[in-house]
Design an enzyme around this catalytic site. Structure first.
Site, PDB file in Angstrom:
ATOM      1  N   SER A 168       0.917  -1.120   0.229  1.00 34.82           N
ATOM      2  CA  SER A 168      -0.210  -0.078  -0.094  1.00 34.82           C
ATOM      3  C   SER A 168       0.883   1.225   0.569  1.00 34.82           C
ATOM      4  O   SER A 168       1.783   1.434   0.349  1.00 34.82           O
ATOM      5  CB  SER A 168      -0.822  -0.017   1.784  1.00 34.82           C
ATOM      6  OG  SER A 168      -1.726   1.318   1.488  1.00 34.82           O
TER       7      SER A 168
ATOM      8  N   TYR B  78      -1.331  -1.068  10.618  1.00 33.87           N
ATOM      9  CA  TYR B  78      -1.865  -1.338   9.031  1.00 33.87           C
ATOM     10  C   TYR B  78       0.036  -0.668   8.470  1.00 33.87           C
ATOM     11  O   TYR B  78       0.078  -1.075   7.560  1.00 33.87           O
ATOM     12  CB  TYR B  78      -2.908   0.105   7.985  1.00 33.87           C
ATOM     13  CG  TYR B  78      -3.468  -0.953   7.247  1.00 33.87           C
ATOM     14  CD1 TYR B  78      -3.425  -1.867   6.563  1.00 33.87           C
ATOM     15  CD2 TYR B  78      -2.766  -0.254   6.187  1.00 33.87           C
ATOM     16  CE1 TYR B  78      -3.871  -2.326   5.147  1.00 33.87           C
ATOM     17  CE2 TYR B  78      -2.747   0.258   4.638  1.00 33.87           C
ATOM     18  CZ  TYR B  78      -3.733  -1.128   4.704  1.00 33.87           C
ATOM     19  OH  TYR B  78      -3.775  -1.108   3.123  1.00 33.87           O
TER      20      TYR B  78
END
Length: 268
Positions: free
Chosen positions: A140, A153
């Site tokens: 990401s 995350y």
């Protein structure tokens, strides 16, 4: 233009394959002649994707090496081997180092980082028997930049970049390539949940918050899963044969924006 033969004779395992980027990648690889095995925790979406692709689904947890070994074994038994792994499974939980629960911290690590490592651990021996293979770790842009109250995350996605380099270094001599893909905001179920969660934290309407996020992107929109799947397919194919250990960003130009200059930009 789609090459209907680019994955002819190739077999792909895709974790998190029931929805979003994983499902779109399965459809893309299948459309280009590959055989696909999709793995995830929910049977209904997995079954639907497998039926659309003429492939196979495995219900399992990417944090379980037993489940991953079973998925690889079924791919080999059904289709003769394994050539491609798309480690796409992931979850998104919020919190800072003070507020995130230890249970949430550990679960995000189990799925996002350890799960990807275990998927590679299960896949590499089968790829070795085929004389090589291609791995894509779906990371990401969160692995490259900071964001508020996102510590589990961001940390796990950054860890995937280290995993990417390690696999590329260790297995390149055997013809096994590994590359990491860093998407920005993509219109998926997980993104919708994340946007809703962040908007709630800020006391904003979700639609207004979504518009504000993409407003700073030069392309002024989120990606569609099919657009990211096209990049996954490239990285899995012979078209990227001299790429390994690379980090590819697909974020609508968001990473080129200097947020400090946005106050001087005209409203559009």
């Amino acid at each position: 233009m789609t090459d209907l033969t680019r994955f002819s004779g190739k077999v792909a395992l895709i974790t998190g394959g029931g929805t979003g980027i994983g499902a779109a990648s399965a459809r893309r690889i299948s459309a280009e002649g590959g055989r696909v095995v999709v793995m995830g925790r929910r049977e209904s979406p997995l079954r639907r994707v497998a039926e659309e692709c003429g492939g196979h689904f495995v219900v399992g947890d990417t944090a379980s090496l037993v489940d991953l070994d079973r998925a690889v074994s079924e791919a080999v038994a059904l289709y003769g081997g394994l050539d491609v792994l798309v480690a796409n499974a992931g979850i998104e939980l919020f919190g800072s180092v003070e507020t995130v629960s230890i249970e949430d911290w550990r679960r995000v690590f189990e799925v996002n980082l350890e799960g990807a490592m275990l998927a590679c651990r299960a896949a590499v021996p089968a790829m070795r028997k085929r004389g090589g293979g291609a791995i894509v770790l779906v990371a990401s842009v969160a692995s490259l930049f900071g964001a508020p109250s996102y510590v589990p995350y961001l940390t796990t996605k950054a860890g995937l970049l280290g995993l990417n380099r390690s696999i590329a270094y260790d297995y390149g001599p055997e013809g096994i390539r590994c590359n990491a893909l860093c998407p920005g905001w993509v219109k998926t179920e997980m993104a919708e949940r994340a946007l809703a969660g962040i908007a709630a934290q800020k006391g904003l309407e979700e639609s207004a918050f979504s518009e504000a996020i993409v407003k700073v992107y030069p392309l002024k929109r989120m990606a569609m899963p099919d657009e990211i799947a096209a990049i996954v397919a490239f990285l899995c194919s012979a078209d990227s044969s001299f790429m390994t250990g690379s980090v590819v960003t697909a974020d609508g130009g968001g990473s080129v924006v200097d947020v400090g200059t946005l106050q001087f930009a005209s409203n559009e």
